[in-house]
Design an enzyme around this catalytic site. Structure first.
Site, PDB file in Angstrom:
ATOM      1  N   LYS A  79       0.843  -1.201   0.000  1.00 22.01           N
ATOM      2  CA  LYS A  79       0.000   0.000   0.000  1.00 22.01           C
ATOM      3  C   LYS A  79       0.877   1.250   0.000  1.00 22.01           C
ATOM      4  O   LYS A  79       1.929   1.289   0.635  1.00 22.01           O
ATOM      5  CB  LYS A  79      -0.931   0.003   1.207  1.00 22.01           C
ATOM      6  CG  LYS A  79      -2.038  -1.052   1.069  1.00 22.01           C
ATOM      7  CD  LYS A  79      -3.031  -1.000   2.196  1.00 22.01           C
ATOM      8  CE  LYS A  79      -3.873   0.235   2.218  1.00 22.01           C
ATOM      9  NZ  LYS A  79      -5.022   0.229   1.303  1.00 22.01           N
ATOM     10  N   SER A  80       0.406   2.285  -0.677  1.00 19.37           N
ATOM     11  CA  SER A  80       1.184   3.517  -0.795  1.00 19.37           C
ATOM     12  C   SER A  80       1.400   4.198   0.553  1.00 19.37           C
ATOM     13  O   SER A  80       2.410   4.874   0.745  1.00 19.37           O
ATOM     14  CB  SER A  80       0.514   4.478  -1.786  1.00 19.37           C
ATOM     15  OG  SER A  80      -0.768   4.841  -1.335  1.00 19.37           O
ATOM     16  N   THR A  81       0.486   4.024   1.493  1.00 23.53           N
ATOM     17  CA  THR A  81       0.653   4.618   2.824  1.00 23.53           C
ATOM     18  C   THR A  81       1.971   4.173   3.443  1.00 23.53           C
ATOM     19  O   THR A  81       2.704   4.987   4.008  1.00 23.53           O
ATOM     20  CB  THR A  81      -0.527   4.230   3.743  1.00 23.53           C
ATOM     21  OG1 THR A  81      -1.739   4.689   3.147  1.00 23.53           O
ATOM     22  CG2 THR A  81      -0.377   4.821   5.129  1.00 23.53           C
ATOM     23  N   TYR A  82       2.282   2.890   3.341  1.00 18.91           N
ATOM     24  CA  TYR A  82       3.549   2.384   3.874  1.00 18.91           C
ATOM     25  C   TYR A  82       4.721   2.736   2.956  1.00 18.91           C
ATOM     26  O   TYR A  82       5.794   3.128   3.425  1.00 18.91           O
ATOM     27  CB  TYR A  82       3.475   0.873   4.104  1.00 18.91           C
ATOM     28  CG  TYR A  82       2.763   0.511   5.379  1.00 18.91           C
ATOM     29  CD1 TYR A  82       3.323   0.802   6.615  1.00 18.91           C
ATOM     30  CD2 TYR A  82       1.530  -0.117   5.361  1.00 18.91           C
ATOM     31  CE1 TYR A  82       2.681   0.480   7.797  1.00 18.91           C
ATOM     32  CE2 TYR A  82       0.875  -0.445   6.537  1.00 18.91           C
ATOM     33  CZ  TYR A  82       1.449  -0.144   7.751  1.00 18.91           C
ATOM     34  OH  TYR A  82       0.809  -0.459   8.923  1.00 18.91           O
ATOM     35  N   ALA A  83       4.552   2.599   1.657  1.00 15.26           N
ATOM     36  CA  ALA A  83       5.637   2.875   0.707  1.00 15.26           C
ATOM     37  C   ALA A  83       6.135   4.313   0.842  1.00 15.26           C
ATOM     38  O   ALA A  83       7.338   4.568   0.765  1.00 15.26           O
ATOM     39  CB  ALA A  83       5.167   2.604  -0.721  1.00 15.26           C
ATOM     40  N   ARG A  84       5.229   5.246   1.087  1.00 11.77           N
ATOM     41  CA  ARG A  84       5.610   6.654   1.215  1.00 11.77           C
ATOM     42  C   ARG A  84       6.372   6.935   2.502  1.00 11.77           C
ATOM     43  O   ARG A  84       6.911   8.021   2.680  1.00 11.77           O
ATOM     44  CB  ARG A  84       4.363   7.532   1.132  1.00 11.77           C
ATOM     45  CG  ARG A  84       3.729   7.490  -0.235  1.00 11.77           C
ATOM     46  CD  ARG A  84       2.365   8.135  -0.249  1.00 11.77           C
ATOM     47  NE  ARG A  84       1.666   7.740  -1.461  1.00 11.77           N
ATOM     48  CZ  ARG A  84       0.944   8.560  -2.197  1.00 11.77           C
ATOM     49  NH1 ARG A  84       0.826   9.827  -1.865  1.00 11.77           N
ATOM     50  NH2 ARG A  84       0.341   8.115  -3.268  1.00 11.77           N
ATOM     51  N   GLU A 126       6.349  -9.903   4.070  1.00  7.57           N
ATOM     52  CA  GLU A 126       7.690  -9.423   4.390  1.00  7.57           C
ATOM     53  C   GLU A 126       7.677  -7.900   4.376  1.00  7.57           C
ATOM     54  O   GLU A 126       7.299  -7.289   3.381  1.00  7.57           O
ATOM     55  CB  GLU A 126       8.713  -9.931   3.370  1.00  7.57           C
ATOM     56  CG  GLU A 126       8.781 -11.442   3.263  1.00  7.57           C
ATOM     57  CD  GLU A 126       7.844 -12.036   2.219  1.00  7.57           C
ATOM     58  OE1 GLU A 126       7.379 -11.298   1.322  1.00  7.57           O
ATOM     59  OE2 GLU A 126       7.560 -13.237   2.305  1.00  7.57           O
ATOM     60  N   TYR A 152      -0.189 -25.277  -8.258  1.00  5.81           N
ATOM     61  CA  TYR A 152       0.670 -25.315  -7.068  1.00  5.81           C
ATOM     62  C   TYR A 152       0.328 -26.532  -6.205  1.00  5.81           C
ATOM     63  O   TYR A 152       1.208 -27.219  -5.699  1.00  5.81           O
ATOM     64  CB  TYR A 152       0.486 -24.018  -6.274  1.00  5.81           C
ATOM     65  CG  TYR A 152       1.515 -23.810  -5.201  1.00  5.81           C
ATOM     66  CD1 TYR A 152       2.777 -23.315  -5.508  1.00  5.81           C
ATOM     67  CD2 TYR A 152       1.227 -24.094  -3.873  1.00  5.81           C
ATOM     68  CE1 TYR A 152       3.729 -23.116  -4.520  1.00  5.81           C
ATOM     69  CE2 TYR A 152       2.173 -23.901  -2.879  1.00  5.81           C
ATOM     70  CZ  TYR A 152       3.425 -23.404  -3.209  1.00  5.81           C
ATOM     71  OH  TYR A 152       4.363 -23.213  -2.226  1.00  5.81           O
TER      72      TYR A 152
END
Length: 188
Positions: A111-116, A137, A170
């Site tokens: 999510k961008s919230t964490y990436a930012r 991870e 799988y």
């Protein structure tokens, strides 16, 4: 191969048990407070991490070897938050249990919230007929401690339906991460 919509995701969750527990909409608040959103989005599903973490530590000063991974390199933590030290990482698992249909492959993006904030979420694809809780991870790329919130959104799963059903899934290959229940360390 096409990306599947919110309508398809809701139908598959209801009829196939593809995601459990399942949130048909987007949850953005809890107890009157803003949270990192989770649930069904237009063309994906925002997953949450549980309160079970494995925090990487260098207490044993070992070499990180995926073929001979030392489980003592992690400290187990059960909490509503996980503080990841600078330039380190943690593992967690999803709240949601997945059952992927034979004609579907997923890709998971942070999510961008964490990436930012410099927190990278890495998850490999969910292959056709894979089933289990997802091991997540989290990498803290910053020089400061970083916080992960349990039971809130951390990544988005995007579902692709194949034009043709695969010959070997799988499950057919007896994949080593099939039916994983908790945070799962590397296996060879």
């Amino acid at each position: 191969m096409s990306i599947k919509s919110d309508k398809w995701i809701r139908r598959m969750a209801a009829e196939y048990g593809m995601i459990e527990p399942f949130e048909p909409g987007q949850v953005k608040q809890k107890d009157g407070h803003s949270i990192v959103s989770y649930g069904t989005s237009s063309y994906g599903y925002d997953i949450r991490c549980s309160d079970e973490f494995k925090l990487f530590t260098n207490l044993n000063s070992t070499i990180v070897d995926p073929k001979r991974f030392d489980s003592n390199s992690f400290v187990d933590l059960k909490n509503d938050i996980c503080i990841i030290p600078p330039n380190s990482f943690a593992l967690a698992r999803t709240v949601e249990y997945f059952r992927i249909p034979r004609n579907v492959l997923t890709i998971c993006l942070g999510k961008s919230t964490y990436a930012r904030c410099g927190i990278i979420v890495n998850v490999t694809p969910f292959e056709p007929e894979w089933e289990g809780y997802v091991t997540l991870e989290f990498s803290n790329t910053t020089p400061l401690p970083a916080k992960i919130y349990a039971n809130e959104g951390v990544a988005q799963v995007i579902f692709f339906e194949a034009d043709e059903v695969c010959e070997t899934s799988y499950k057919d290959r007896k994949g080593k991460y099939q039916f994983q229940q908790g945070v799962t360390l590397p296996k060879i």
